[in-house]
Design a protein around this motif. Structure first.
Motif, PDB file in Angstrom:
ATOM      1  N   LEU A 107       0.819  -1.209   0.000  1.00 57.89           N
ATOM      2  CA  LEU A 107       0.000   0.000   0.000  1.00 57.89           C
ATOM      3  C   LEU A 107       0.856   1.264   0.000  1.00 57.89           C
ATOM      4  CD1 LEU A 107      -2.981  -0.916   2.364  1.00 57.89           C
ATOM      5  CD2 LEU A 107      -2.964  -0.719  -0.129  1.00 57.89           C
ATOM      6  N   MET A 108       2.042   1.188   0.573  1.00 57.28           N
ATOM      7  CA  MET A 108       2.967   2.319   0.488  1.00 57.28           C
ATOM      8  C   MET A 108       3.328   2.583  -0.968  1.00 57.28           C
ATOM      9  SD  MET A 108       5.434   1.432   3.743  1.00 57.28           S
ATOM     10  CE  MET A 108       6.720   2.581   3.283  1.00 57.28           C
ATOM     11  N   VAL A 109       3.632   1.516  -1.699  1.00 58.63           N
ATOM     12  CA  VAL A 109       3.984   1.657  -3.115  1.00 58.63           C
ATOM     13  C   VAL A 109       2.799   2.202  -3.905  1.00 58.63           C
ATOM     14  CG1 VAL A 109       4.662   0.428  -5.204  1.00 58.63           C
ATOM     15  CG2 VAL A 109       5.694  -0.203  -3.012  1.00 58.63           C
ATOM     16  N   ILE A 110       1.607   1.649  -3.678  1.00 54.10           N
ATOM     17  CA  ILE A 110       0.413   2.036  -4.448  1.00 54.10           C
ATOM     18  C   ILE A 110      -0.002   3.467  -4.148  1.00 54.10           C
ATOM     19  CG2 ILE A 110      -2.045   1.582  -4.773  1.00 54.10           C
ATOM     20  CD1 ILE A 110      -1.386  -1.408  -4.290  1.00 54.10           C
ATOM     21  N   CYS A 111      -0.146   3.789  -2.868  1.00 56.82           N
ATOM     22  CA  CYS A 111      -0.649   5.111  -2.493  1.00 56.82           C
ATOM     23  C   CYS A 111       0.347   6.221  -2.828  1.00 56.82           C
ATOM     24  CB  CYS A 111      -0.983   5.147  -1.000  1.00 56.82           C
ATOM     25  SG  CYS A 111      -2.348   4.062  -0.523  1.00 56.82           S
ATOM     26  N   TYR A 112       1.615   5.986  -2.527  1.00 51.78           N
ATOM     27  CA  TYR A 112       2.626   6.996  -2.835  1.00 51.78           C
ATOM     28  C   TYR A 112       2.777   7.142  -4.345  1.00 51.78           C
ATOM     29  CZ  TYR A 112       6.897   9.744  -2.177  1.00 51.78           C
ATOM     30  OH  TYR A 112       7.835  10.747  -2.175  1.00 51.78           O
ATOM     31  N   GLY A 113       2.665   6.017  -5.056  1.00 53.59           N
ATOM     32  CA  GLY A 113       2.752   6.070  -6.506  1.00 53.59           C
ATOM     33  C   GLY A 113       1.621   6.881  -7.113  1.00 53.59           C
ATOM     34  N   ILE A 114       0.381   6.591  -6.700  1.00 48.07           N
ATOM     35  CA  ILE A 114      -0.768   7.324  -7.243  1.00 48.07           C
ATOM     36  C   ILE A 114      -0.706   8.797  -6.866  1.00 48.07           C
ATOM     37  CG2 ILE A 114      -3.291   7.522  -7.200  1.00 48.07           C
ATOM     38  CD1 ILE A 114      -3.435   4.507  -6.821  1.00 48.07           C
ATOM     39  N   ARG A 115      -0.187   9.093  -5.669  1.00 47.60           N
ATOM     40  CA  ARG A 115      -0.016  10.491  -5.274  1.00 47.60           C
ATOM     41  C   ARG A 115       0.873  11.236  -6.262  1.00 47.60           C
ATOM     42  NH1 ARG A 115       3.415  12.792  -0.321  1.00 47.60           N
ATOM     43  NH2 ARG A 115       4.725  13.355  -2.110  1.00 47.60           N
ATOM     44  N   GLY A 116       1.778  10.485  -6.916  1.00 43.75           N
ATOM     45  CA  GLY A 116       2.669  11.083  -7.894  1.00 43.75           C
ATOM     46  C   GLY A 116       1.959  11.662  -9.110  1.00 43.75           C
ATOM     47  N   LEU A 117       0.695  11.278  -9.309  1.00 47.48           N
ATOM     48  CA  LEU A 117      -0.079  11.850 -10.417  1.00 47.48           C
ATOM     49  C   LEU A 117      -0.494  13.288 -10.123  1.00 47.48           C
ATOM     50  CD1 LEU A 117      -2.469   8.816 -11.122  1.00 47.48           C
ATOM     51  CD2 LEU A 117      -0.497   9.506 -12.512  1.00 47.48           C
ATOM     52  N   GLY A 118      -0.477  13.664  -8.833  1.00 53.45           N
ATOM     53  CA  GLY A 118      -1.053  14.940  -8.421  1.00 53.45           C
ATOM     54  C   GLY A 118      -0.211  16.168  -8.690  1.00 53.45           C
ATOM     55  N   TYR A 119       1.027  16.163  -8.196  1.00 51.77           N
ATOM     56  CA  TYR A 119       1.783  17.410  -8.269  1.00 51.77           C
ATOM     57  C   TYR A 119       2.138  17.851  -9.686  1.00 51.77           C
ATOM     58  CZ  TYR A 119       6.820  16.564  -9.185  1.00 51.77           C
ATOM     59  OH  TYR A 119       8.035  16.308  -9.770  1.00 51.77           O
ATOM     60  N   PRO A 120       2.410  16.930 -10.649  1.00 55.74           N
ATOM     61  CA  PRO A 120       2.692  17.424 -11.999  1.00 55.74           C
ATOM     62  C   PRO A 120       1.497  18.150 -12.625  1.00 55.74           C
ATOM     63  CG  PRO A 120       3.487  15.177 -11.743  1.00 55.74           C
ATOM     64  CD  PRO A 120       2.615  15.467 -10.561  1.00 55.74           C
ATOM     65  N   LEU A 121       0.280  17.647 -12.379  1.00 56.77           N
ATOM     66  CA  LEU A 121      -0.907  18.330 -12.898  1.00 56.77           C
ATOM     67  C   LEU A 121      -1.004  19.737 -12.335  1.00 56.77           C
ATOM     68  CD1 LEU A 121      -3.871  15.766 -13.022  1.00 56.77           C
ATOM     69  CD2 LEU A 121      -2.978  17.163 -14.898  1.00 56.77           C
ATOM     70  N   PHE A 122      -0.715  19.871 -11.044  1.00 56.95           N
ATOM     71  CA  PHE A 122      -0.782  21.197 -10.413  1.00 56.95           C
ATOM     72  C   PHE A 122       0.337  22.092 -10.915  1.00 56.95           C
ATOM     73  CE2 PHE A 122       0.072  24.304  -7.098  1.00 56.95           C
ATOM     74  CZ  PHE A 122      -1.203  24.743  -6.763  1.00 56.95           C
TER      75      PHE A 122
END
Length: 415
Positions: A107-122
Motif C-alpha cells: 500500500l505504500m507503493v500504491i498510495c505513494y505512486g498514485i499520489r505522484g499523479l497529483g503534483y505534476p498536474l498542479f
C-alpha cells in the motif's frame, strides 16, 4: 493578454499569486524529499525496497507530467491544477494511514505512486498559463521565476523546515504537516487564478478533437527529432536531483558499514540539501535572463551539462575525501545549484520548436521533467546493489556528458 499590467517587466500581475501558490504547494510536496528514503529503511525495509517506492512514484509522475500540458489546454489550466491538488491530498492521506501507519509495503507503493499523479498536474498546468500570458521573448525569464518559486517551496521551505521540525515532532508528524502546506497552496490557486485569461480554443473542441490533440503529445515526439533530442536533455537535467535525494542520505548519514555513512546527522544533510535549493532560487532567475542573451542551448551545454558533470563528481568525492566536514560538503551543493538551473531556457526551446502545438510540446517537456523523477531513483535501484553509490554517481556524470553532445544537434530558432 499582453496588454495587462506587467511586474518585473514580463509577468502579468494576475499570475503573481500563482507563483506564490506554487511555492507553498511544493513546500508541502518537498517536506519528505531529504528524509523519506532513510525513514523507510529505518522502518526495516531494504535500500532496494525504499528505492523501488520512489521509482514507482517517479514513473507515475512522468505519466502525469506527460498528460498535463495537453490536459491543461483541453480543460483549462485552472481545472487541471484543481484535479492535481485534490488527487495529491487524498492519496497522501491514504499513504499515511494505510501505508506508513500500517507498515504495509504494497500500500505504500500504491498510495505513494498514485499520489505522484497529483503534483505534476498542479505544477505544470501553471506553465501553460505562463505561456498563454507571457510573450515568447520573455518565456525563458518567466520560467526562471517559475523554477525559483519551485526552489523556494520544494527545496528551501520543504528542505529546511523538516531539519528543525523533525527533532521536535518526529518524521511521521512532519509528513502529516506537509498536507497543510499543500492545502494552503491549492486553495490560493483555486481562489486567485480562476479569472486569469486563458486560451480556450482547445477547451471548446469536440471530444474527438480533444482526443486527437492528446495524441499529439505522443506523435510529436517522433515526428520532430529536435523535440526528441530536447526531451532527452531535459530528462537528464534533473535526473541527479532525484537520484541524490535517494542515495546521498545513505552516503552521508550514519556511522556504520551497513549505512555506508560518513557520520553526518540528518539535520546536517537536510541543511546541505537546502543550501543547494537556496542557490537555485537565484540561479534560476539569473540563468533565465542570461539564456535570452547567451543562447538557450549554448548555456545548457556548457554550464548545465559540462558543469553538471563536474558538480556530480564533486558531490561524491569531496565528502568521501574530507569525511564529516560540514563546510566542505556545502561546496558541491553550491556548485550543483549553479549548474542544474542553467537548463531553465529548455522550456522556451520546446515552445519554439512547435509554435502551432505548444501544449503538446510542453507536454513532452513535462514528460521529460517527470521522467527524471523515475530515472534518477531507477539508476540508484540498479547501480547501488551492483557497484555501490559511486556507480550511480558515475552514471549521472555520463548522462550529463551525453546531453552535452546532444545539444550540438538540436536546431532551434531563438528569436
Amino acid at each position: 493578454m499582453k496588454s495587462q499590467k506587467l511586474l518585473f517587466g514580463f509577468m502579468p500581475s494576475s499570475l503573481i499569486w500563482g507563483y506564490i501558490a506554487i511555492a507553498i504547494f511544493m513546500a508541502g510536496d518537498g517536506f519528505e524529499a531529504a528524509f523519506l528514503s532513510k525513514y523507510i529503511t529505518d522502518m526495516g525495509y531494504t535500500e532496494a525496497q525504499s528505492a523501488f517506492i520512489f521509482t514507482a512514484y517517479g514513473l507515475l509522475v512522468a505519466i502525469s507530467a506527460w498528460c498535463s500540458g495537453v490536459v491543461a489546454e483541453i480543460i483549462t489550466p485552472q481545472k487541471a491544477m484543481c484535479i492535481g491538488f485534490i488527487l495529491w491530498s487524498v492519496m497522501h492521506v491514504c499513504f499515511m494511514i494505510f501505508g506508513i501507519g500500517m507498515h504495509n509495503y504494497p500500500l505504500m507503493v500504491i498510495c505513494y505512486g498514485i499520489r505522484g499523479l497529483g503534483y505534476p498536474l498542479f505544477l505544470y498546468s501553471f506553465v501553460i498559463l505562463i505561456i498563454q500570458n507571457v510573450s515568447e521573448s520573455k518565456v525563458s525569464t518567466a520560467m526562471g521565476w517559475f523554477w525559483a518559486a519551485y526552489s523556494i517551496g520544494f527545496g528551501v521551505l520543504g528542505g529546511y523546515l523538516p531539519g528543525y521540525i523533525n527533532p521536535i515532532i518526529g518524521e511521521y508528524h512532519t509528513l502529516w504537516m506537509s498536507l497543510i502546506w499543500v492545502i494552503v497552496g491549492g486553495l490560493i490557486s483555486l481562489i486567485t487564478l480562476r479569472n486569469v485569461k486563458t486560451d480556450k480554443s482547445k477547451a471548446n473542441l469536440s471530444f474527438k478533437e480533444k482526443t486527437e490533440e492528446l495524441t499529439k503529445a505522443v506523435t510529436i515526439l517522433f515526428s520532430n527529432k529536435n523535440i526528441f533530442m530536447s526531451a532527452l536533455v531535459r530528462i537528464i537535467n534533473t535526473t541527479p536531483i532525484f537520484g541524490f535525494a535517494v542515495i546521498m542520505p545513505w552516503l552521508l548519514v550514519g556511522t556504520n558499514v551497513t549505512d555506508q555513512g560518513l557520520g553526518f546527522s540528518k539535520t546536517e544533510w537536510q541543511n546541505i540539501w537546502t543550501v543547494f535549493m537556496v542557490v537555485t532560487i537565484f540561479t534560476n532567475i539569473i540563468w533565465g535572463i542570461l539564456g535570452d542573451h547567451i543562447g538557450w542551448l549554448r548555456q545548457a551545454r556548457w554550464f548545465g551539462c559540462i558543469g553538471g558533470a563536474i558538480a556530480c563528481f564533486a558531490f561524491y568525492y569531496i565528502p568521501v575525501s574530507f569525511g564529516h566536514n560540514y563546510l566542505m560538503a556545502m561546496i558541491p551543493a553550491v556548485m550543483f545549484g549553479f549548474t542544474v538551473a542553467a537548463f531553465v531556457p529548455m522550456t522556451a526551446v520546446f515552445a519554439a520548436l512547435e509554435p502551432n502545438h505548444k501544449g503538446a510540446a510542453i507536454s513532452i517537456y513535462n514528460l521529460s521533467a517527470g521522467l527524471s523523477n523515475f530515472v534518477g531513483p531507477a539508476i540508484a535501484t540498479i547501480m547501488v546493489p551492483l557497484f555501490g553509490i559511486v556507480g550511480a554517481i558515475w552514471a549521472y556524470i555520463a548522462l550529463y556528458i551525453f546531453a552535452a553532445i546532444l545539444t550540438l544537434f538540436i536546431k532551434v530558432d531563438q528569436k
